[in-house]
Write an enzyme that holds these catalytic residues in place. Structure first.
Site, PDB file in Angstrom:
ATOM      1  N   ARG A  23     -13.277  14.677   9.375  1.00 54.33           N
ATOM      2  CA  ARG A  23     -13.892  16.031   9.719  1.00 54.33           C
ATOM      3  C   ARG A  23     -14.739  16.608   9.528  1.00 54.33           C
ATOM      4  O   ARG A  23     -15.087  18.024   9.991  1.00 54.33           O
ATOM      5  CB  ARG A  23     -13.783  16.798   7.672  1.00 54.33           C
ATOM      6  CG  ARG A  23     -13.665  18.195   7.467  1.00 54.33           C
ATOM      7  CD  ARG A  23     -13.561  18.522   6.241  1.00 54.33           C
ATOM      8  NE  ARG A  23     -12.710  17.998   5.763  1.00 54.33           N
ATOM      9  CZ  ARG A  23     -11.492  18.811   5.566  1.00 54.33           C
ATOM     10  NH1 ARG A  23     -11.360  20.220   6.791  1.00 54.33           N
ATOM     11  NH2 ARG A  23     -10.181  18.682   5.125  1.00 54.33           N
ATOM     12  N   GLY A  83       3.675   4.451   5.664  1.00 54.93           N
ATOM     13  CA  GLY A  83       3.882   4.795   5.218  1.00 54.93           C
ATOM     14  C   GLY A  83       5.661   5.909   6.052  1.00 54.93           C
ATOM     15  O   GLY A  83       6.230   6.576   5.518  1.00 54.93           O
ATOM     16  N   ARG A  84       6.721   4.266   5.880  1.00 59.31           N
ATOM     17  CA  ARG A  84       7.807   3.878   6.870  1.00 59.31           C
ATOM     18  C   ARG A  84       8.576   5.060   5.542  1.00 59.31           C
ATOM     19  O   ARG A  84       9.106   5.490   6.383  1.00 59.31           O
ATOM     20  CB  ARG A  84       7.619   2.414   6.998  1.00 59.31           C
ATOM     21  CG  ARG A  84       9.017   3.056   7.651  1.00 59.31           C
ATOM     22  CD  ARG A  84       9.650   1.315   8.229  1.00 59.31           C
ATOM     23  NE  ARG A  84       9.585   0.504   6.613  1.00 59.31           N
ATOM     24  CZ  ARG A  84       9.601  -0.753   6.614  1.00 59.31           C
ATOM     25  NH1 ARG A  84       9.465  -1.338   8.271  1.00 59.31           N
ATOM     26  NH2 ARG A  84       9.780  -1.120   4.985  1.00 59.31           N
ATOM     27  N   ALA A  88      -7.378  17.830   2.726  1.00 60.77           N
ATOM     28  CA  ALA A  88      -6.176  18.825   4.432  1.00 60.77           C
ATOM     29  C   ALA A  88      -5.833  20.301   4.566  1.00 60.77           C
ATOM     30  O   ALA A  88      -5.192  20.730   3.577  1.00 60.77           O
ATOM     31  CB  ALA A  88      -4.907  17.225   4.338  1.00 60.77           C
ATOM     32  N   ILE A 146       0.283  -0.845  -0.187  1.00 62.73           N
ATOM     33  CA  ILE A 146       0.138   0.334   0.338  1.00 62.73           C
ATOM     34  C   ILE A 146       1.003   1.056   0.187  1.00 62.73           C
ATOM     35  O   ILE A 146       0.024   2.209  -0.575  1.00 62.73           O
ATOM     36  CB  ILE A 146      -0.722   0.063   0.633  1.00 62.73           C
ATOM     37  CG1 ILE A 146      -0.211   0.213   2.518  1.00 62.73           C
ATOM     38  CG2 ILE A 146      -1.868  -1.012   1.196  1.00 62.73           C
ATOM     39  CD1 ILE A 146      -1.280   0.665   3.832  1.00 62.73           C
ATOM     40  N   ASP A 147       1.815   0.731   0.382  1.00 62.83           N
ATOM     41  CA  ASP A 147       3.049   2.866   0.523  1.00 62.83           C
ATOM     42  C   ASP A 147       3.166   2.884  -0.956  1.00 62.83           C
ATOM     43  O   ASP A 147       3.692   4.393  -0.965  1.00 62.83           O
ATOM     44  CB  ASP A 147       4.280   1.931   1.216  1.00 62.83           C
ATOM     45  CG  ASP A 147       4.555   1.999   2.829  1.00 62.83           C
ATOM     46  OD1 ASP A 147       2.853   1.951   3.276  1.00 62.83           O
ATOM     47  OD2 ASP A 147       5.218   1.533   3.487  1.00 62.83           O
ATOM     48  N   LEU A 204      -5.873   0.782   7.030  1.00 61.97           N
ATOM     49  CA  LEU A 204      -5.608   1.191   5.362  1.00 61.97           C
ATOM     50  C   LEU A 204      -5.233   0.047   4.971  1.00 61.97           C
ATOM     51  O   LEU A 204      -5.281  -0.315   3.564  1.00 61.97           O
ATOM     52  CB  LEU A 204      -4.807   2.506   5.274  1.00 61.97           C
ATOM     53  CG  LEU A 204      -4.374   3.342   5.957  1.00 61.97           C
ATOM     54  CD1 LEU A 204      -3.439   4.291   5.659  1.00 61.97           C
ATOM     55  CD2 LEU A 204      -5.833   4.245   5.495  1.00 61.97           C
TER      56      LEU A 204
END
Length: 337
Positions: free
Chosen positions: A154, A170-171, A186, A126-127, A253
């Site tokens: 939100r 997201g390393r 955002a 996924i990253d 995710l």
């Protein structure tokens, strides 16, 4: 080539099942037999290998995760582990392997090829952080899941006049944060590829509430920068006075039914991986570039377009590593003010 195997390795990603399905059905249509390997390289070494029929993948395209299961197995980096896996391949009469996963999975595919077993890689993570492709299986689903969650956050953020820090996976790459941040509107996006000033982040929050008249503020943070809790502490130390909450979307995710795009791309890549094995192109990885299928050698020189090379000390070097679209970060700054 009459008999091949397919395995998934590393972190699971939505769309892996679609890729497995494509490998199985394409191979069978070419007159090959297909075997599945449970639990990645760990299952390969243990001999957890079984035949898969076309019917056996009939209901899998819409399912998230991987029905072959997955595992991280660092022992496969050692010669002993590799030879044990090869022994199992020989035992089952397997002549080629399709490996679905990330960088570590590709390293295993490279080692198999070096030992005489052609292996082809399909990018599944996924990253979206794999060299040699614009797009990895699972990324689109993860972004859509993140956007849906941020949209809901939100609602509560604006109801209470709060600032929300939303941590996403997201390393090493900020792609999920960038794409989800833009799509959800955002206010700020923080990624590993771009330096940030914590004082400026606080100033932007203050300006939104006091000058822009906004009643909420959303910050999307890639986990590779720092944890959401640590980021919140730094905001407080830098003078943030807004009511602050942290939400870590974490492993949610990775789950869920894959999007249409993930299903189509996975099917395309899976089918092409079988074509590469049929052509005797072991040691290659499938990718997408400019919406076209591409193939890259896994090991070689950067000039040859290879994904990895070996340094003088024998360590693996990533050639032309994936780069996040930092122009998207600039785009978001212009749209969020």
């Amino acid at each position: 080539m009459k008999r091949i195997a397919v395995l998934t390795s590393g972190g699971d990603a939505p769309g892996m099942n679609a890729a497995i399905r494509a490998v199985v059905r394409k191979a069978i249509s070419e007159g090959m037999e297909v075997y599945g390997v449970n639990h990645g390289y760990a299952g390969l070494v243990a001999g957890d290998i079984f035949p898969i029929s076309s019917k056996g993948v009939g209901d899998k395209i819409s399912r998230g995760g991987t029905f072959l299961y997955s595992a991280r197995y660092p022992e496969f980096a050692n010669l002993e582990g590799q030879l044990a896996g090869i022994e199992q391949l020989k035992k089952h009469g397997i002549e080629g392997v399709v490996v679905i996963g990330g960088d570590g999975s590709y390293h295993g595919a490279m080692r198999l090829t070096e030992h005489g077993f052609p292996a082809v890689g399909i990018p599944g993570t996924i990253d979206n952080d794999i060299a040699g492709t614009d797009y990895t299986i699972g990324f689109d689903t993860a972004v859509n899941t993140a956007v849906e969650a941020i949209d809901k956050l939100r609602d509560t953020s604006s109801s209470h006049g709060r600032t929300f820090v939303v941590e996403v996976m997201g390393r090493n790459a900020g792609d999920i944060a960038l794409w989800a941040g833009i799509a959800s509107g955002a206010d700020q996006i923080i990624v590993p590829e771009e330096e940030f000033n914590i004082q400026q982040v606080v100033k932007t929050i203050d300006d939104d509430f006091k000058k822009q008249g906004k009643n909420h503020h959303i910050i999307v943070l890639a986990e590779g920068v720092m944890s959401g809790d640590q980021f919140a502490q730094e905001l407080k130390a830098a003078g943030n006075t807004s009511d602050l909450r942290v939400t870590n979307l974490g492993h949610i995710l990775r789950g869920g039914s894959p999007t249409a795009r993930d299903r189509v791309i996975a099917s395309w890549m899976g089918s092409h991986a079988v074509e590469l094995l049929k052509q005797g192109k072991g040691g290659f990885a499938v990718g997408i570039h400019n919406e076209e299928l591409v193939e890259s050698p896994i090991l070689g020189s950067a000039e040859e377009g290879a994904l990895f090379s070996l340094g003088e000390d024998g360590k693996i070097i990533v050639n032309n590593p994936h780069r996040a679209r930092l122009d998207f970060a600039k785009l978001n700054r212009s749209l969020s003010r």
